[in-house]
Design a protein around this motif. Structure first.
Motif, PDB file in Angstrom:
ATOM      1  N   PHE A 697       0.668  -1.351   0.025  1.00  0.00           N
ATOM      2  CA  PHE A 697      -0.023   0.114  -0.019  1.00  0.00           C
ATOM      3  C   PHE A 697       0.810   1.257   0.000  1.00  0.00           C
ATOM      4  O   PHE A 697       0.696   2.101   0.913  1.00  0.00           O
ATOM      5  CB  PHE A 697      -0.845   0.027   1.033  1.00  0.00           C
ATOM      6  CG  PHE A 697      -2.324   0.668   0.846  1.00  0.00           C
ATOM      7  CD1 PHE A 697      -2.455   2.156   1.153  1.00  0.00           C
ATOM      8  CD2 PHE A 697      -3.324   0.236   0.168  1.00  0.00           C
ATOM      9  CE1 PHE A 697      -3.371   2.965   0.779  1.00  0.00           C
ATOM     10  CE2 PHE A 697      -4.491   1.032   0.086  1.00  0.00           C
ATOM     11  CZ  PHE A 697      -4.424   2.273   0.361  1.00  0.00           C
ATOM     12  N   ASP A 711       0.906  -1.895  -4.888  1.00  0.00           N
ATOM     13  CA  ASP A 711       0.868  -2.950  -3.945  1.00  0.00           C
ATOM     14  C   ASP A 711       1.481  -4.308  -4.610  1.00  0.00           C
ATOM     15  O   ASP A 711       1.320  -4.464  -5.701  1.00  0.00           O
ATOM     16  CB  ASP A 711      -0.413  -3.058  -3.146  1.00  0.00           C
ATOM     17  CG  ASP A 711      -0.210  -3.816  -1.831  1.00  0.00           C
ATOM     18  OD1 ASP A 711      -0.165  -5.147  -1.951  1.00  0.00           O
ATOM     19  OD2 ASP A 711      -0.460  -3.296  -0.904  1.00  0.00           O
ATOM     20  N   VAL A 726      -9.038  -0.767   1.777  1.00  0.00           N
ATOM     21  CA  VAL A 726      -8.830   0.544   1.066  1.00  0.00           C
ATOM     22  C   VAL A 726      -9.763   1.478   1.905  1.00  0.00           C
ATOM     23  O   VAL A 726      -9.502   2.547   1.713  1.00  0.00           O
ATOM     24  CB  VAL A 726      -8.754   0.361  -0.141  1.00  0.00           C
ATOM     25  CG1 VAL A 726      -7.529  -0.613  -0.761  1.00  0.00           C
ATOM     26  CG2 VAL A 726     -10.211  -0.150  -0.735  1.00  0.00           C
ATOM     27  N   ARG A 727     -11.045   0.929   2.302  1.00  0.00           N
ATOM     28  CA  ARG A 727     -11.907   1.858   3.001  1.00  0.00           C
ATOM     29  C   ARG A 727     -12.253   1.720   4.182  1.00  0.00           C
ATOM     30  O   ARG A 727     -12.671   0.542   4.711  1.00  0.00           O
ATOM     31  CB  ARG A 727     -13.213   1.716   2.001  1.00  0.00           C
ATOM     32  CG  ARG A 727     -13.275   2.237   0.619  1.00  0.00           C
ATOM     33  CD  ARG A 727     -14.794   2.261   0.216  1.00  0.00           C
ATOM     34  NE  ARG A 727     -14.782   2.930  -1.245  1.00  0.00           N
ATOM     35  CZ  ARG A 727     -15.226   2.312  -2.382  1.00  0.00           C
ATOM     36  NH1 ARG A 727     -14.903   0.931  -2.135  1.00  0.00           N
ATOM     37  NH2 ARG A 727     -15.382   3.053  -3.359  1.00  0.00           N
ATOM     38  N   ASP A 731     -12.256   7.369   5.035  1.00  0.00           N
ATOM     39  CA  ASP A 731     -11.733   7.422   3.645  1.00  0.00           C
ATOM     40  C   ASP A 731     -13.124   7.874   2.686  1.00  0.00           C
ATOM     41  O   ASP A 731     -14.320   7.459   2.883  1.00  0.00           O
ATOM     42  CB  ASP A 731     -11.535   5.911   2.989  1.00  0.00           C
ATOM     43  CG  ASP A 731     -10.152   5.492   3.736  1.00  0.00           C
ATOM     44  OD1 ASP A 731     -10.023   4.368   3.835  1.00  0.00           O
ATOM     45  OD2 ASP A 731      -9.161   6.427   3.792  1.00  0.00           O
ATOM     46  N   VAL A 736     -12.905   3.191  -6.298  1.00  0.00           N
ATOM     47  CA  VAL A 736     -11.624   2.250  -6.223  1.00  0.00           C
ATOM     48  C   VAL A 736     -11.498   1.599  -7.258  1.00  0.00           C
ATOM     49  O   VAL A 736     -12.247   0.891  -7.654  1.00  0.00           O
ATOM     50  CB  VAL A 736     -11.552   1.436  -4.851  1.00  0.00           C
ATOM     51  CG1 VAL A 736     -10.599   0.216  -5.035  1.00  0.00           C
ATOM     52  CG2 VAL A 736     -11.748   2.048  -3.561  1.00  0.00           C
ATOM     53  N   ILE A 823      -5.342   1.759  -7.442  1.00  0.00           N
ATOM     54  CA  ILE A 823      -4.577   0.845  -6.734  1.00  0.00           C
ATOM     55  C   ILE A 823      -4.053  -0.354  -7.652  1.00  0.00           C
ATOM     56  O   ILE A 823      -4.671  -0.964  -8.281  1.00  0.00           O
ATOM     57  CB  ILE A 823      -4.766   0.151  -5.609  1.00  0.00           C
ATOM     58  CG1 ILE A 823      -3.867  -0.691  -4.989  1.00  0.00           C
ATOM     59  CG2 ILE A 823      -6.240  -0.464  -5.705  1.00  0.00           C
ATOM     60  CD1 ILE A 823      -4.259  -1.204  -3.253  1.00  0.00           C
TER      61      ILE A 823
END
Length: 846
Positions: A697, A711, A726-727, A731, A736, A823
């Protein structure tokens, strides 16, 4: 009988024909490559076999027994002969007992045949472990009988009838395992005085020769004697050298070379475009190992039709043309051979398929199996307590650069080579490591040993020169094991989370003034490096399972984070992966720290006592994380210790990383650190400042309100874990966008279907084509397989396939909007994608 009076590591037994002796000599080479010196090997064979000619030139000591096989014909004369054979076998077994009692080998390795029977029977009586090597698809009677009591059975092919079979590939001589046909062809033809521009056919019946193939050779040469573009190399066998001589006209244009046999078979293979041969196990293994087109004509009189079974393996894989000798005349067989030599496309197709099939022989694990049976793991290690001159091939890679760093800081004279310059090379040079760009055989002179990355081919010129110069070549695992032996080594193992957990443990131990040495698979951001040698008592090492390295390390303690499906190219099956970890944990005295949330680790902990941990607050594990919260890209949790039916709250941990998987990693590091005297408050304080690991990350930039993250996640469960984290409640990502680069063709061919549910937390999914990582392309295996798996499992998903890197960058530069999180994940060259996209968005295509 002849015998030797010194003790040895291994006795290799078998013989009679080259079909047994050549594999035996190949096994001797494999053991030498693994570090067993020649004087630690001994051959036991028959006094009347071809070993009397082939073995002496190898320099390996030998004992010969008077022995003969049983006749299989039902007749009075055969019965009388078999009665004599029983008496001869008893005498030979007594003599073999005397030989083994004198030599005291750690292991006896049998290549089968009647000549192996006395030594294996003697070994059983003397409690010496036996490794039976079966390289025929249809094993012979002696091999089948020996396998019943053998410590291990090595087989060249699966499926196998042996319950205790280990797939190792067939033993093939070093000169053939490393043979590159294209680069050696011209020189081989010059050495054999063959015109460079001819189509070359080799016809061989093996060491004993084949009357059938000799007559075919005669027919072929006579029918095609006016062909000015063909050359035939004919190996007749000693007993047939004067038979079936072709009658050629004075103006014949074909080139015909007739030999009874040759000791330079590598030149014959290199010079040839097509091999016509019987289908003995050694021949089939050799033509597939080197990757050459062949016509295989199984001998119909072979015991239990084993040659047909051998040939059908390669024929079924498209690597050979198999012809039943009873179904064709000599003329027809000769015509089929000529038709094939004239079909360049078919020749190339056969050669390519053969080489693909032969990978299991080129990458044989037979020596490792023998060493493990003999209990000789320690014998492989080198003494790094004294100054040593070491050369590292492929030194720029993450694994070998870390090893080179540690070796240099231990005080050894280290050099290395790689194919290109990089920041890693510059860092190594700053440590005093001399790095050669490009591979040069001269750089190994003066070295005590040479090591290198598993990604480097065994045919590398530096490896070859080292072996020619009797310089020991160590695998990465052997080198790492030798380092581990110099400290109290803590291995961090598991399919996922090894690098992060190793980094956390190292950070804790450093903060607690334990000053550990460490060797990790990625750079620890706060330390700006991933490896260091402090000469202290403790050494933290990432115990990689990809090639079985974890099982070779002499460790005092271990963490196992989880056990998932991966590396099937090495392990073949999921059960083999699980067994390797079961054995790995069982071989470590402790402490052993295992994740109880993983079902395989939980199962192992039921057999092998371990300290356990869990992120399920209802768990009965020794260390439990509860009150877990995620906010502002960070995690917090409370650690409770279950001790003697009491729950002891140790305290709170604030971790500057997101995701439940990182909570689990931190808990593992805490549990292990406390086994080595670190207080919980010291561990928690250290983790509160943990800066993470490169490519985990890793926020690479923010552009116009869009955030770009890189990542390393590349397996299904890893991707799901990363995306699920990620959330958090703070956030505010609009979307995403998950970009995934699949890795390795062989991996995707086996597990692409498992990615179906990995991306459920993403709003937009972009799949690229496969990054090879040195693997060979497989027809039909592309990134589209991952796309199909996602749409099959989650049909509502928004998935886009972008196989072109240029198109991918352009698409993302236009698609990503303010507020998006992009990402990109994978273990290939996708690490540079965020920078490429940001540069394109800013109008800089460079």
């Amino acid at each position: 009988m002849t015998a030797s009076s010194h003790t040895v590591f291994a006795v290799i037994t078998g013989g009679g024909t080259s079909g047994h002796v050549i594999p035996a000599m190949a096994i001797a080479e494999l053991l030498q490559d693994a570090g067993i010196s020649k004087d630690q090997l001994h051959f036991v064979g028959s006094s009347t076999g071809i070993e009397t000619t082939l073995v002496p030139s190898s320099g390996i000591s030998m004992s010969l027994l008077t022995v003969q096989g049983f006749g299989r014909v039902l007749s009075f004369q055969a019965l009388k002969r078999n009665i004599r054979t029983i008496k001869i076998l008893r005498n030979a077994t007594r003599n073999a007992e005397r030989i083994l009692s004198s030599l005291r080998p750690a292991v006896v390795v049998s290549v089968g045949g009647y000549a192996s029977v006395p030594a294996t029977r003697a070994a059983k009586k003397l409690n010496i472990p036996v490794v039976t090597v079966s390289y025929d698809r249809q094993p012979g009677l002696a091999t089948r009988l020996q396998a019943r009591s053998a410590a291990a059975v090595a087989v060249a092919y699966l499926p196998s009838k042996f319950k205790n079979a280990s797939l190792t590939g067939a033993p093939v001589r070093r000169v053939l395992r490393n043979l590159d046909l294209s680069s050696t062809r011209a020189d081989a033809r010059r050495r054999l005085s063959i015109p460079i521009d001819r189509k070359v056919i080799c016809i061989t019946g093996g060491s004993l020769g084949s009357a059938k193939l000799n007559s075919v050779a005669r027919t072929l040469v006579e029918k095609n004697q006016n062909r000015s573009d063909i050359c035939v190399i004919h190996l007749t066998g000693q007993r047939y050298i004067g038979d079936d001589l072709p009658i050629l006209k004075s103006d014949a244009k074909i080139v015909y070379m007739r030999l009874e046999s040759t000791v330079a078979m590598q030149d014959v293979y290199s010079a040839s475009d097509l091999v016509v041969a019987r289908a003995g196990a050694s021949t089939v293994a050799e033509v597939s190992t080197i990757g050459i087109a062949s016509v295989l004509v199984p001998w119909s009189g072979a015991a239990e039709n084993h040659q047909t079974a051998n040939a059908s393996w390669l024929g079924d894989l498209g690597g050979a043309q198999v012809i039943d000798e009873k179904s064709v005349t000599n003329d027809q067989l000769a015509d089929q051979v000529i038709a094939l030599i004239d079909d360049r496309v078919k020749l190339q197709s056969l050669a390519s398929a053969a080489r693909t099939a032969g990978k299991q022989h080129r990458e044989t694990t037979l020596a490792k199996l023998i060493l493990n049976v003999a209990g000789q793991k320690e014998r492989q290690l080198i003494d790094l307590r004294k100054p040593t001159r070491i050369h590292v091939v492929g030194v720029g890679g993450p694994g070998m650069s870390a090893i080179a760093t540690v070796l240099a800081e231990m005080g050894h004279q280290v050099s290395g080579s790689d194919i290109r310059r990089s920041d890693v090379i510059t860092r190594l040079e700053a440590l005093g490591i001399k790095v050669n760009i490009g591979h040069d055989p001269e750089v190994v002179f003066g070295c005590d040993f040479v090591t290198g990355s598993p990604a480097i081919a065994e045919s590398n010129i530096e490896y070859q020169r080292a072996r020619e110069s009797d310089i020991r070549v160590l695998s990465r695992a052997e080198t790492l094991a030798s380092i581990c032996k110099c400290a109290t080594s803590i291995g961090v193992a598991g399919t996922h989370g090894k690098t992060t957990t190793s980094s956390m443990l190292t950070t804790i131990l450093l903060s607690a003034n334990k000053n550990p040495s460490y060797l990790i698979g990625g750079d620890v951001i706060a330390l700006n490096r991933g490896a260091s040698w402090s000469n202290s008592e403790l050494f933290v090492v990432e115990a990689d399972e990809s090639d079985g390295t974890h099982s070779q390390l002499p460790l005092a303690a271990t963490i196992v984070t989880n056990i998932d499906i991966d590396h099937l190219d090495h392990f073949k099956t999921q059960s083999a992966i699980e067994r390797s970890f079961f054995d790995y944990v069982g071989g470590i005295a402790g402490p052993r720290v295992l994740c109880l949330d993983d079902p395989v680790c939980a199962s192992i902990s039921e057999t092998h006592s371990a300290t356990t941990y869990s992120v399920d607050e209802k768990s009965s594990a020794d260390y439990v994380a509860s009150s877990i919260k995620f906010k502002d890209g960070k995690s917090s949790f409370v650690v409770t210790q279950n001790h003697d039916s009491k729950k002891i709250e140790l305290g709170r941990v604030d971790l500057p990383l997101r995701g439940l998987h990182n909570v689990s990693n931190a808990l593992a590091a805490i549990a292990m650190a406390m086994q080595f005297g670190v207080r919980f408050d010291q561990a928690a304080q250290a983790l509160s400042g943990f800066g993470g690991v490169a490519r985990r990350f890793d926020v690479r930039g923010v552009d116009g309100g869009a955030t770009f993250v890189d990542d390393y996640a590349h397996l299904p469960n890893e991707i799901a874990a990363v995306l699920s984290g990620v959330r958090d409640e703070s956030d505010k990502w609009s979307r995403v966008v998950a970009v995934f680069q699949p890795n390795r063709f062989n991996r995707m061919s086996m597990i692409s279907h498992l990615y179906g549910d990995s991306f459920v937390a993403a709003d937009l999914i972009v799949i690229t084509d496969i990054y090879s990582s040195g693997t060979e392309p497989i027809a039909g295996v592309t990134g589209q397989l991952v796309v199909d798996a996602i749409l099959k499992s989650q049909p509502q998903s928004h998935v886009i396939y972008q196989p072109s890197r240029e198109n991918l960058v352009e698409f993302l530069a236009d698609e990503i909007k303010d507020g998006d999180l992009c990402i990109s994940m994978g273990c290939g060259d996708i690490s540079s994608l965020p920078n490429e996209v940001i540069a394109r968005r800013r109008g800089n295509s460079n």
